[in-house]
Design an enzyme around this catalytic site. Structure first.
Site, mmCIF file in Angstrom:
data_model
loop_
_atom_site.group_PDB
_atom_site.id
_atom_site.type_symbol
_atom_site.label_atom_id
_atom_site.label_comp_id
_atom_site.label_asym_id
_atom_site.label_seq_id
_atom_site.Cartn_x
_atom_site.Cartn_y
_atom_site.Cartn_z
ATOM 1 N N GLU A 231 4.985 -10.744 -6.284
ATOM 2 C CA GLU A 231 4.008 -10.804 -7.378
ATOM 3 C C GLU A 231 4.491 -10.130 -8.653
ATOM 4 O O GLU A 231 3.942 -10.359 -9.718
ATOM 5 C CB GLU A 231 2.672 -10.172 -6.930
ATOM 6 C CG GLU A 231 2.661 -8.646 -6.747
ATOM 7 C CD GLU A 231 3.216 -8.168 -5.414
ATOM 8 O OE1 GLU A 231 3.907 -8.943 -4.738
ATOM 9 O OE2 GLU A 231 2.962 -6.999 -5.049
ATOM 10 N N HIS B 132 8.302 -7.580 -3.150
ATOM 11 C CA HIS B 132 7.061 -7.925 -3.859
ATOM 12 C C HIS B 132 7.229 -9.193 -4.699
ATOM 13 O O HIS B 132 7.777 -9.140 -5.798
ATOM 14 C CB HIS B 132 6.648 -6.769 -4.784
ATOM 15 C CG HIS B 132 6.173 -5.577 -4.020
ATOM 16 N ND1 HIS B 132 4.840 -5.389 -3.726
ATOM 17 C CD2 HIS B 132 6.841 -4.539 -3.478
ATOM 18 C CE1 HIS B 132 4.710 -4.265 -3.031
ATOM 19 N NE2 HIS B 132 5.908 -3.733 -2.865
ATOM 20 N N GLY C 263 0.844 -1.188 0.000
ATOM 21 C CA GLY C 263 0.000 0.000 0.000
ATOM 22 C C GLY C 263 0.871 1.226 0.000
ATOM 23 O O GLY C 263 2.052 1.135 0.332
ATOM 24 N N ASP D 271 -14.815 -8.322 -24.072
ATOM 25 C CA ASP D 271 -15.267 -8.157 -22.686
ATOM 26 C C ASP D 271 -16.788 -8.155 -22.580
ATOM 27 O O ASP D 271 -17.371 -8.874 -21.768
ATOM 28 C CB ASP D 271 -14.735 -6.850 -22.079
ATOM 29 C CG ASP D 271 -13.246 -6.700 -22.258
ATOM 30 O OD1 ASP D 271 -12.588 -7.717 -22.539
ATOM 31 O OD2 ASP D 271 -12.741 -5.567 -22.141
ATOM 32 N N CYS E 155 5.135 -6.275 2.042
ATOM 33 C CA CYS E 155 5.495 -4.862 2.166
ATOM 34 C C CYS E 155 4.620 -4.158 3.209
ATOM 35 O O CYS E 155 4.717 -4.465 4.383
ATOM 36 C CB CYS E 155 5.426 -4.215 0.777
ATOM 37 S SG CYS E 155 6.283 -2.647 0.725
ATOM 38 N N TYR E 156 3.728 -3.268 2.797
ATOM 39 C CA TYR E 156 2.845 -2.621 3.786
ATOM 40 C C TYR E 156 2.102 -3.665 4.613
ATOM 41 O O TYR E 156 1.922 -3.513 5.822
ATOM 42 C CB TYR E 156 1.832 -1.721 3.065
ATOM 43 C CG TYR E 156 0.933 -0.939 3.997
ATOM 44 C CD1 TYR E 156 1.278 0.342 4.413
ATOM 45 C CD2 TYR E 156 -0.264 -1.481 4.464
ATOM 46 C CE1 TYR E 156 0.465 1.050 5.271
ATOM 47 C CE2 TYR E 156 -1.086 -0.781 5.324
ATOM 48 C CZ TYR E 156 -0.726 0.485 5.728
ATOM 49 O OH TYR E 156 -1.532 1.184 6.586
ATOM 50 N N LYS F 183 -7.382 -9.322 -18.986
ATOM 51 C CA LYS F 183 -7.839 -9.635 -20.339
ATOM 52 C C LYS F 183 -7.651 -11.112 -20.729
ATOM 53 O O LYS F 183 -8.549 -11.729 -21.279
ATOM 54 C CB LYS F 183 -7.054 -8.764 -21.328
ATOM 55 C CG LYS F 183 -7.654 -8.720 -22.696
ATOM 56 C CD LYS F 183 -8.568 -7.549 -22.756
ATOM 57 C CE LYS F 183 -9.367 -7.463 -24.008
ATOM 58 N NZ LYS F 183 -10.312 -6.355 -23.890
#
Ligand code: XMP
Length: 509
Positions: A167, A165, A51, A223, A78-79, A365
């Site tokens: 990710e 991180h 964050g 979409d 992290c945060y 997507k």
């Protein structure tokens, strides 16, 4: 299920995505979801996102400390790590230096989280704060030269923290590490598939909608088509679709939508011919955001007029994706600034008075494409390049007239056709022509010409948030250029856009 508690990070949704990639269902929830509610949902693990704030700052997003007593494994990133440590009584302070970017990390691999990983590898850090006096409660699992506790584990509870991180793709072995958490520590078996997501959505939609009617705006893109297909499978003829022909579509688009619809759905389709209303609204408008606003407003008006004729409509289904939400600065907990005003996200629900159904809101997507395949939509539709809501208007730089749109439409069709014929269309993620607001001098036969310029844009990208220009073969570019100049009236020059995003964007406006 794994829940990601969202503390407002740009990468919160990406964490969820990485977990789903490992065939484990994962959903984003508010950072302050109560421990009682989490107990009810009964997830196998919690991941606390990063964050933008400092967790000791006034008003910084906090968590319910009760989550530490649920016995559910927790991974703070992290945060997420700092806020957990603070809630457990450690001190979080501003660091001496900010750590940002690639950092070499040394780790202890003799634990469930780092099992099978090398003793040192590169991680991606982005933080200014650090946690102190951890020792009484935590064991350190990894360090970097600037950060003595890059990864930690609670001494008694299944609580882990990472200062970096895992990710993001810049962190090596991030996938392995998250996999260790969700499989070894949380005990997830990895059997979730996109088909389970479809089934779950269908059940939820049926329960929510009951016998009421849903309208769905079709745009011709993947979409909204996937949204409509999902709705159709859930509620059949209780679905009514509306397709607005705004006169800003690609060549043959309206006909294709009508054809595909009749092939796949046995329910109502309202096609609204509104090209003149849009052209009127755009007359004299050249500033990009003003165009988007004018189109967004006209779309709402046209849609409202049409929807009014469907008396029993209660819900509105939209194919909003996660990147749309974030690029419009629409993530309520997020720090992301508005880059462009996306007309399919802002405004519609409040204006129209419908309840919203947005089943794709948490997806990227390529996940939507997989859903489309699973739902049996045709390949041509699934692999269609994305097309912005404001359509050709944001590719026709400067003033919008019917004649200029026609020029652009023809040039775009030549480019697209060549990409299809050479098998290149599926290799790039988005390609299109742009009509520039200027004329240049040329020579044709013996005569001087002073005509329009077409720019070609083609990008390679994973998620449309960052992109690189496609290295298209020169001979392909040459054929497209020759064909456009020979066959599209009023164009005497073609250029190729070689900018990446950032700092440019994919569209020119
Ligand atoms: P940019 O130009 O922001 O584009 O790099 C990222 C992706 O978003 C699409 N885009 C839009 N899509 N409404 C949409 O539905 C919009 O207003 C809009 N603006 C950009 C763009 O085509 C690309 O795929």
């Amino acid at each position: 299920t794994i829940l990601v508690l969202d503390f407002g990070s740009q990468t919160a949704q990406l964490i969820a995505r990485r977990v789903r990639d490992q065939q484990v269902f994962c959903q984003l929830v508010r950072h302050d979801l109560s421990a009682a509610r989490i107990r009810e949902i009964n997830p196998k693990g919690l991941i606390l996102s990063g964050g933008p704030a400092s967790c000791y700052a006034p008003g910084a997003p906090q968590l319910d400390p009760g989550i530490f007593d649920l016995g559910i494994p927790i991974l703070g990133i992290c945060y997420g790590m700092q806020v957990s440590c603070r809630a457990l009584g450690c001190e979080v302070k501003p660091g001496k230096s900010r750590e940002f970017g690639h950092t070499e990390m040394h780790c202890d691999t003799d634990n469930a989280l780092f099992k099978g990983l090398p003793k040192s590898f590169t991680t991606w850090m982005s933080h200014g704060d650090r946690v102190e006096n951890l020792d009484t409660q935590f064991v350190v699992l990894a360090k970097t030269s600037d950060c003595p506790n890059a990864a930690i584990r609670h001494r008694e509870k299944p609580i882990y923290g990472l200062q970096f991180h895992p990710e993001v793709s810049h962190t090596q072995h991030g996938e392995h590490l998250l996999g260790n958490f969700i499989r070894n520590i949380c005990g997830c078996d990895g059997t979730w598939k996109i088909s389970s997501f479809i089934e779950q959505q269908i059940t939820e939609i049926r329960e929510r909608v009951g016998k009421r009617r849903v309208i769905c705006g079709l745009s011709g893109g993947v979409d909204s088509s996937v949204t409509a297909a999902l709705l159709y499978q859930s509620i059949g003829s209780q679905l009514t679709c509306i397709f607005v022909d705004n006169g800003l579509l690609r060549k043959g688009e309206r006909e294709q939508v009508e054809y595909e619809f009749s092939e796949h759905f046995k329910t109502d389709l309202h096609v609204v011919d509104a090209a003149d209303r849009f052209l009127d609204a755009l007359a004299g408008v050249s500033e990009p955001q003003a165009k988007r606003k004018a189109i967004g407003k006209t779309f709402i008006d046209v849609f409202k007029d049409e929807a009014r004729q469907i008396d029993d409509a209660h819900f509105l289904a939209q194919g909003t994706l996660y990147p749309d939400v974030i690029e419009s600065g629409g993530n309520p907990d997020g720090p992301s600034a508005t880059i462009k005003y996306h007309h399919n996200v802002g405004g519609l629900p409040a204006e129209l008075g419908f309840e919203l159904i947005e089943p794709l809101r948490m997806l990227f997507k390529d996940e939507v494409r997989r859903m489309g395949q699973e739902l049996g939509l045709p390949d041509g539709l699934i692999w269609r390049h994305p097309f912005p809501g404001p359509g050709l208007a944001v590719r026709c730089l400067g003033e919008i007239t019917k004649a200029r749109l026609d020029t652009l439409r023809e040039a775009d069709a030549v480019f697209t056709e060549e990409l299809h014929e050479t098998g290149t269309y599926r290799k790039v993620q988005q390609a299109f022509a742009v009509l520039l607001p200027l004329q240049t001098v040329g020579v044709m036969g013996d005569a001087r010409t002073y005509e329009d310029v077409i720019a070609l844009r083609s990008v390679d990208t994973d998620n449309f948030m960052t992109a690189d220009w496609s290295k298209l073969p020169y001979d392909l570019l040459q054929r497209v250029s020759t064909k456009i100049i020979n066959s599209v009236r009023g164009v005497n020059r073609v250029v190729y856009d070689i900018s990446s995003k950032p700092p440019s964007t994919i569209e020119w406006e």
